[in-house]
Design a protein around this motif. Structure first.
Motif, short mmCIF file in Angstrom:
data_model
loop_
_atom_site.label_atom_id
_atom_site.label_comp_id
_atom_site.label_asym_id
_atom_site.label_seq_id
_atom_site.Cartn_x
_atom_site.Cartn_y
_atom_site.Cartn_z
N SER A 196 0.82 -1.22 0.00
CA SER A 196 0.00 0.00 0.00
C SER A 196 0.85 1.27 0.00
O SER A 196 0.31 2.38 0.04
CB SER A 196 -0.92 0.01 1.23
N ASP A 197 2.18 1.12 -0.06
CA ASP A 197 3.09 2.27 -0.05
C ASP A 197 3.70 2.48 -1.42
O ASP A 197 3.64 1.60 -2.29
CB ASP A 197 4.19 2.07 0.99
N SER A 198 4.33 3.63 -1.58
CA SER A 198 4.92 3.95 -2.89
C SER A 198 6.01 5.01 -2.73
O SER A 198 6.08 5.72 -1.73
CB SER A 198 3.84 4.45 -3.85
N ILE A 199 6.86 5.09 -3.76
CA ILE A 199 7.81 6.18 -3.90
C ILE A 199 7.68 6.75 -5.31
O ILE A 199 7.14 6.09 -6.20
CB ILE A 199 9.27 5.73 -3.64
N VAL A 200 8.20 7.96 -5.49
CA VAL A 200 8.11 8.63 -6.79
C VAL A 200 9.49 8.63 -7.45
O VAL A 200 10.50 8.93 -6.81
CB VAL A 200 7.63 10.08 -6.62
N VAL A 201 9.50 8.28 -8.73
CA VAL A 201 10.70 8.45 -9.56
C VAL A 201 10.40 9.58 -10.53
O VAL A 201 9.53 9.44 -11.39
CB VAL A 201 11.05 7.16 -10.32
N ALA A 202 11.10 10.70 -10.37
CA ALA A 202 10.83 11.89 -11.18
C ALA A 202 12.02 12.15 -12.10
O ALA A 202 13.17 12.05 -11.68
CB ALA A 202 10.59 13.09 -10.28
N GLY A 203 11.73 12.49 -13.35
CA GLY A 203 12.79 12.74 -14.32
C GLY A 203 12.64 14.09 -14.99
O GLY A 203 11.69 14.32 -15.74
N MET A 204 13.60 14.98 -14.73
CA MET A 204 13.59 16.30 -15.36
C MET A 204 14.39 16.29 -16.66
O MET A 204 15.40 15.59 -16.78
CB MET A 204 14.24 17.33 -14.43
N GLU A 205 13.96 17.09 -17.60
CA GLU A 205 14.81 17.35 -18.76
C GLU A 205 16.02 18.17 -18.29
O GLU A 205 16.06 18.70 -17.18
CB GLU A 205 14.04 18.09 -19.83
N ASN A 206 17.01 18.29 -19.16
CA ASN A 206 18.26 18.95 -18.79
C ASN A 206 18.03 20.41 -18.41
O ASN A 206 17.27 21.13 -19.04
CB ASN A 206 19.25 18.87 -19.95
N HIS A 238 20.24 15.39 -15.19
CA HIS A 238 21.59 15.22 -15.72
C HIS A 238 22.61 16.17 -15.09
O HIS A 238 23.69 15.75 -14.68
CB HIS A 238 21.57 15.43 -17.24
N ASP A 239 22.30 17.44 -15.02
CA ASP A 239 23.26 18.46 -14.63
C ASP A 239 23.16 18.75 -13.13
O ASP A 239 22.12 19.19 -12.65
CB ASP A 239 23.00 19.75 -15.43
N PRO A 240 24.24 18.53 -12.36
CA PRO A 240 24.15 18.72 -10.91
C PRO A 240 23.95 20.17 -10.48
O PRO A 240 23.52 20.42 -9.35
CB PRO A 240 25.50 18.19 -10.40
N GLY A 259 24.84 13.39 -13.19
CA GLY A 259 26.11 13.00 -13.81
C GLY A 259 26.79 14.23 -14.37
O GLY A 259 27.08 15.18 -13.65
N HIS A 260 27.06 14.23 -15.67
CA HIS A 260 27.50 15.38 -16.44
C HIS A 260 28.97 15.76 -16.28
O HIS A 260 29.64 16.10 -17.26
CB HIS A 260 26.61 16.59 -16.12
N THR A 261 29.53 15.72 -15.08
CA THR A 261 30.87 16.25 -14.85
C THR A 261 31.97 15.30 -15.28
O THR A 261 33.11 15.72 -15.48
CB THR A 261 31.09 16.56 -13.36
N ARG A 290 18.73 16.34 2.77
CA ARG A 290 18.57 16.11 1.34
C ARG A 290 19.93 15.91 0.69
O ARG A 290 20.94 16.47 1.14
CB ARG A 290 17.81 17.26 0.69
N ALA A 291 19.96 15.10 -0.38
CA ALA A 291 21.27 14.72 -0.93
C ALA A 291 21.25 14.71 -2.45
O ALA A 291 20.22 14.53 -3.09
CB ALA A 291 21.68 13.35 -0.40
N LEU A 292 22.45 14.89 -2.99
CA LEU A 292 22.72 14.80 -4.42
C LEU A 292 23.89 13.86 -4.61
O LEU A 292 24.94 14.03 -3.99
CB LEU A 292 23.08 16.18 -4.98
N TYR A 293 23.72 12.85 -5.47
CA TYR A 293 24.86 12.03 -5.85
C TYR A 293 25.22 12.35 -7.29
O TYR A 293 24.36 12.33 -8.18
CB TYR A 293 24.58 10.53 -5.71
N VAL A 294 26.51 12.64 -7.53
CA VAL A 294 27.01 12.95 -8.87
C VAL A 294 27.92 11.81 -9.33
O VAL A 294 28.98 11.58 -8.74
CB VAL A 294 27.78 14.28 -8.89
#
Length: 321
Positions: A196-206, A238-240, A259-261, A290-294
């Protein structure tokens, strides 16, 4: 034009210009007794490093294992595994090191991920570069899907021709990536369910700070319809540089993957030239919880790596108690 000339320009600089400059500087700065010998040795050393980076250095690939813990993650997703990869630049693999494409696919599948995430730059310049590798990427498998977003090279950024031709090429790139088996997210999202639970996978354009980069990413459009009801959101971008400029201030996505770098494709004692351009250029970065992995990428436009191997990343989500 720069992208098209990147490889021959790099070869000229690495094998001719830089060794010649080092040799001439040695002759100018060092005592007469040593200068010619030292200049020859240093020039040969640089040529050797460049040759190594183009061959053995580029063939190296590592699997990076990281964890991200969040109190917002539903308990049923504790231990959820995502394989992240980016910046394949597949023409550089197929033209110079074709077995590396299969190595990449096999390495990703060997991790038995719940989900696979690709965060952009599949091509160098033209969509036709992708065709020889379509069957390779169709081998990727994860129960919850193989998701992708576009990078700056996946648009018409480095192409010549009129706007209509460029737009046609953009659509062809998107079509081929879809035929590779990827669920391409264009400012949109998917919901992954567990019981009954869920997570969101969101994808932005560049979206990037540099004005020459495509700026098609739209946070609000990407998350439209959720109304803040989902407890955990994984953002693909794509772009951090977008993380601080758009993602942190405009939404509550807990973890962003980028990614990108390429990690600068070169590092010395932990330093990379990428640090001159990007605040977040490699690895895990935090702003509060909150976190960012590059990612440093699974390929590169110029097939060169020196002490900065290609990588895939296994991200394990953990529930923070």
């Amino acid at each position: 034009m720069i992208a098209r000339l990147a490889i021959p320009l790099f070869l000229f600089v690495g094998f001719i210009l830089l060794p010649a400059l080092v040799f001439l500087l040695s002759r100018w700065l060092l005592p007469k007794r040593y200068r010619q010998l030292v200049g020859i040795v240093l020039a040969a050393f640089i040529i050797g490093l460049v040759g190594y980076g183009l061959t053995a250095g580029f063939r190296q690939m590592k699997v990076e294992y990281i964890e991200y813990a969040s109190a917002d993650l539903p308990a049923v997703f504790d231990g959820y595994r995502i394989v992240l990869f980016s910046d394949v630049h597949v023409a550089s693999l197929t033209d110079f090191h074709e077995p590396l494409v299969q190595q990449l696919i096999d390495s990703i599948n060997a991790q038995a991920p719940d989900m696979i995430a690709f965060v952009g730059d599949m091509q160098n310049v033209q969509p036709e570069e992708l065709i020889p590798s379509m069957l390779f990427f169709r081998q990727l498998y994860a129960p919850d899907g193989v998701f992708a977003v576009l990078g700056n090279h996946d648009y018409a950024t480095y192409q010549t021709g009129d706007d209509a031709a460029k737009e046609s090429n953009c659509l062809l790139t998107q079509n081929i990536i879809g035929k590779m088996g990827f669920d391409l997210l264009m400012n949109e999202h998917r919901i992954i369910h567990r019981d009954s639970d869920s997570i969101v996978v969101a994808g932005m354009e560049n979206w990037g700070v540099a004005k020459r980069m495509p700026r098609r990413g739209d946070v609000k459009k990407t998350l439209a319809g959720l109304n803040g009801q989902q407890p955990f959101t994984l953002m693909l971008q794509h772009d951090p540089t977008c993380w601080r400029e758009k993602i942190l201030p405009e939404c509550n996505a807990q973890l962003t993957l980028s990614g990108h770098t390429h990690g600068g494709q070169f590092s010395l004692f932990g330093w990379s030239p990428a640090a001159l351009t990007y605040k977040e250029w490699k690895g895990m970065n935090y702003e509060g919880s909150r976190a960012l992995y590059v990612s440093t990428g699974a390929g590169s436009l110029i097939p060169f790596r020196l002490n900065q191997p290609r990588e895939i990343v296994v991200v394990t989500l953990k529930r923070k108690h």
